[in-house]
Write a protein that holds these residues in place. Sequence first.
Motif, PDB file in Angstrom:
ATOM      1  N   ASN A 297      44.389  45.017  34.138  1.00  0.00           N
ATOM      2  CA  ASN A 297      44.944  46.138  32.756  1.00  0.00           C
ATOM      3  C   ASN A 297      44.397  45.790  32.019  1.00  0.00           C
ATOM      4  O   ASN A 297      44.433  44.702  31.249  1.00  0.00           O
ATOM      5  N   ARG A 298      44.697  46.801  31.143  1.00  0.00           N
ATOM      6  CA  ARG A 298      44.084  46.804  29.756  1.00  0.00           C
ATOM      7  C   ARG A 298      44.987  45.969  27.885  1.00  0.00           C
ATOM      8  O   ARG A 298      44.799  45.785  27.022  1.00  0.00           O
ATOM      9  N   PHE A 299      45.887  45.284  28.970  1.00  0.00           N
ATOM     10  CA  PHE A 299      46.851  45.020  27.860  1.00  0.00           C
ATOM     11  C   PHE A 299      46.566  43.767  28.042  1.00  0.00           C
ATOM     12  O   PHE A 299      47.072  42.239  27.790  1.00  0.00           O
ATOM     13  N   GLY A 300      45.559  43.226  28.884  1.00  0.00           N
ATOM     14  CA  GLY A 300      45.758  41.336  29.167  1.00  0.00           C
ATOM     15  C   GLY A 300      46.164  40.695  30.573  1.00  0.00           C
ATOM     16  O   GLY A 300      46.297  39.304  30.418  1.00  0.00           O
ATOM     17  N   GLU A 301      46.482  41.614  31.432  1.00  0.00           N
ATOM     18  CA  GLU A 301      47.721  40.582  32.460  1.00  0.00           C
ATOM     19  C   GLU A 301      46.872  40.763  34.081  1.00  0.00           C
ATOM     20  O   GLU A 301      45.917  42.190  34.249  1.00  0.00           O
ATOM     21  N   TYR A 302      46.266  40.263  34.499  1.00  0.00           N
ATOM     22  CA  TYR A 302      45.534  39.438  35.462  1.00  0.00           C
ATOM     23  C   TYR A 302      46.275  38.531  36.529  1.00  0.00           C
ATOM     24  O   TYR A 302      46.389  37.244  36.135  1.00  0.00           O
ATOM     25  N   PRO A 303      45.685  38.790  37.640  1.00  0.00           N
ATOM     26  CA  PRO A 303      45.717  39.890  38.233  1.00  0.00           C
ATOM     27  C   PRO A 303      47.368  40.796  38.649  1.00  0.00           C
ATOM     28  O   PRO A 303      48.063  40.431  38.129  1.00  0.00           O
ATOM     29  N   GLU A 304      47.254  42.594  37.996  1.00  0.00           N
ATOM     30  CA  GLU A 304      48.288  43.079  38.290  1.00  0.00           C
ATOM     31  C   GLU A 304      48.369  43.733  39.618  1.00  0.00           C
ATOM     32  O   GLU A 304      49.457  44.256  40.352  1.00  0.00           O
ATOM     33  N   VAL A 305      46.864  43.800  40.735  1.00  0.00           N
ATOM     34  CA  VAL A 305      46.954  45.088  41.968  1.00  0.00           C
ATOM     35  C   VAL A 305      46.111  43.779  42.537  1.00  0.00           C
ATOM     36  O   VAL A 305      45.447  43.258  41.998  1.00  0.00           O
ATOM     37  N   VAL A 306      46.639  43.671  44.323  1.00  0.00           N
ATOM     38  CA  VAL A 306      45.701  43.316  45.401  1.00  0.00           C
ATOM     39  C   VAL A 306      46.057  44.297  45.801  1.00  0.00           C
ATOM     40  O   VAL A 306      46.581  44.563  46.319  1.00  0.00           O
ATOM     41  N   GLN A 307      44.438  44.891  46.464  1.00  0.00           N
ATOM     42  CA  GLN A 307      44.062  45.916  47.516  1.00  0.00           C
ATOM     43  C   GLN A 307      43.477  45.311  49.004  1.00  0.00           C
ATOM     44  O   GLN A 307      42.279  45.109  48.594  1.00  0.00           O
ATOM     45  N   TYR A 308      44.302  45.928  50.374  1.00  0.00           N
ATOM     46  CA  TYR A 308      42.606  45.647  50.706  1.00  0.00           C
ATOM     47  C   TYR A 308      42.349  46.840  51.543  1.00  0.00           C
ATOM     48  O   TYR A 308      42.793  48.036  51.972  1.00  0.00           O
ATOM     49  N   TYR A 309      40.573  46.692  51.188  1.00  0.00           N
ATOM     50  CA  TYR A 309      39.746  47.360  51.913  1.00  0.00           C
ATOM     51  C   TYR A 309      39.198  47.553  53.177  1.00  0.00           C
ATOM     52  O   TYR A 309      38.313  46.157  52.929  1.00  0.00           O
ATOM     53  N   GLU A 310      39.267  48.161  53.932  1.00  0.00           N
ATOM     54  CA  GLU A 310      38.499  48.118  55.298  1.00  0.00           C
ATOM     55  C   GLU A 310      36.760  48.928  55.303  1.00  0.00           C
ATOM     56  O   GLU A 310      36.141  48.246  55.167  1.00  0.00           O
ATOM     57  N   ARG A 311      36.692  50.041  54.260  1.00  0.00           N
ATOM     58  CA  ARG A 311      35.424  50.143  54.000  1.00  0.00           C
ATOM     59  C   ARG A 311      35.161  50.133  52.130  1.00  0.00           C
ATOM     60  O   ARG A 311      36.218  51.312  51.639  1.00  0.00           O
ATOM     61  N   PHE A 312      34.019  50.441  50.817  1.00  0.00           N
ATOM     62  CA  PHE A 312      34.248  50.172  50.018  1.00  0.00           C
ATOM     63  C   PHE A 312      33.079  50.767  49.908  1.00  0.00           C
ATOM     64  O   PHE A 312      31.422  50.728  50.582  1.00  0.00           O
ATOM     65  N   VAL A 313      32.511  51.884  49.157  1.00  0.00           N
ATOM     66  CA  VAL A 313      30.938  52.978  48.939  1.00  0.00           C
ATOM     67  C   VAL A 313      31.362  53.460  47.491  1.00  0.00           C
ATOM     68  O   VAL A 313      32.072  54.310  47.192  1.00  0.00           O
ATOM     69  N   ARG A 314      30.387  52.479  46.959  1.00  0.00           N
ATOM     70  CA  ARG A 314      30.002  52.787  45.452  1.00  0.00           C
ATOM     71  C   ARG A 314      31.501  52.990  44.077  1.00  0.00           C
ATOM     72  O   ARG A 314      31.261  54.437  43.745  1.00  0.00           O
ATOM     73  N   GLY A 315      32.502  52.477  44.331  1.00  0.00           N
ATOM     74  CA  GLY A 315      33.460  53.126  43.376  1.00  0.00           C
ATOM     75  C   GLY A 315      34.075  54.148  44.188  1.00  0.00           C
ATOM     76  O   GLY A 315      35.222  54.646  43.017  1.00  0.00           O
ATOM     77  N   LYS A 316      33.930  54.658  45.008  1.00  0.00           N
ATOM     78  CA  LYS A 316      35.128  55.782  45.854  1.00  0.00           C
ATOM     79  C   LYS A 316      35.488  54.950  47.222  1.00  0.00           C
ATOM     80  O   LYS A 316      34.659  54.504  47.703  1.00  0.00           O
TER      81      LYS A 316
END
Length: 472
Positions: A379-398
Amino acid sequence: MKTWRAKSRIWLRRTRNWLRKRWLPLMITALGALLLGLVTWMSTAVLAAIGGDTSSARSATVGDSFGGTVGPILSFAALMATIILAAIVQPRREDRAREARLDEKAREDESRSAARDAERAASRAEQVVAWMAETYAEFDGGTTRPVDDGQLGVMVSNTSGSVVFTMDFVTTAKSPGEAGVKRNREALVPPGTWFFPLVGDPDDRDAPLGWRLPVPVDTSGLPTVRFEDTRPQQGALPLHAAAMRTFGVRPHLPTVGKPHYRLDEIRYSLHAQRWSRDESGKVKKQDEPWPAEVEAEFAAAEALIRPSDTTERTIATLISTTMAAISGDPNAYEAKYTLFPAVRDYVPGVVAVSRNRATGLYLHLTNDPAGPLLRVAGNRFGEYPEVVQYYERFVRGKYSAMVVDGLVPEISDKLMALLTDVITASLPGAAFPPQASDWFDGGRLSPRWPEALGRLVALAQQERRARNGDRR
């Protein structure tokens, strides 16, 4: 002649003032004289009746006495009444008429003054203008370098000469396939021209957008803004002093292949009056408040603490160091949405690596840029990682909304549960989510970081095989 008229007016005014103060004693004197005359006449008549003198001569004598006594008294009373009416009643009527004219003139002056004030207030309100803007080039001395993905934000020009309070922005995303609304509230906007940058990746639907602290715009020539250099630092922590970078800024317009945002409305307070300007540029008084749910979003946006440039650089350094360690390319961070194959087994199971414009690090499980992959983000407050997600398909940011071709919630939930355990084991005593700087040990990237990522990748591969029916 003029001197005589002036003296006459002075004498008349003095007479009126004298009569206004003494008209009651004069009236009492007149009435007393009249009463005295009546008493005299009545006394004479009674005495005559008692004496038995009813002759015509006696009656004539009484009548003459009464007439001679009462006549002058009545004449004097009539004269005094005339003088009093002329000196008191008529001037009062004139005074009331004059006061009515003065009151009417005062009301007209007040109305004209209010109209002028309203016109001036509207004119000042029209001197507050806002529009979507973006950076397009970096100016470094005499060199100009184009910027592929400029910094998006809202530019505000306040030439009213006063501080604007409680300014609300309503922006709408016009990206293909999806539209979203982003709201922001600024407590105040001083006179001048200011740029309010958006934080995050507009291409990434799952990367939330936020707002950074405003920066002044230099309008002495081509409009420019200066930002602290938030690019990753080569080497180890702590961060050294950052340089300033100068960028040209221009209006944000629709561009093929890029997300487009539109500023739908702004509302602001100027001299205790609320104003609004719609997307057509029309300014009007705005006395109607936002709906309760919308006001709650603005209040939440105002309460958020803005990220600092140092926290952004720390996360950028963590991502940059990770990408360089996986791909062997120290410049991999500079390319967004570009797949870099893994040349070493820095994170077991990761075949390639890429990133988005914000804090998203993508760990690819195959050589296919479209997935499957793990999205690791902070996130924008320097915390990392905040979230981990699994994607089967990835298309240019959508990402597709279908479970089989996009985000897989059941695997993502297991990854988040494991992430908590990993951070507890790797960073004893650290809060969740941890600070990006927690993954550095003695200024260098700690080996606990790739171990933590490796555990997350192993779980994702295991769940993926089970999902696809591969029991190997």
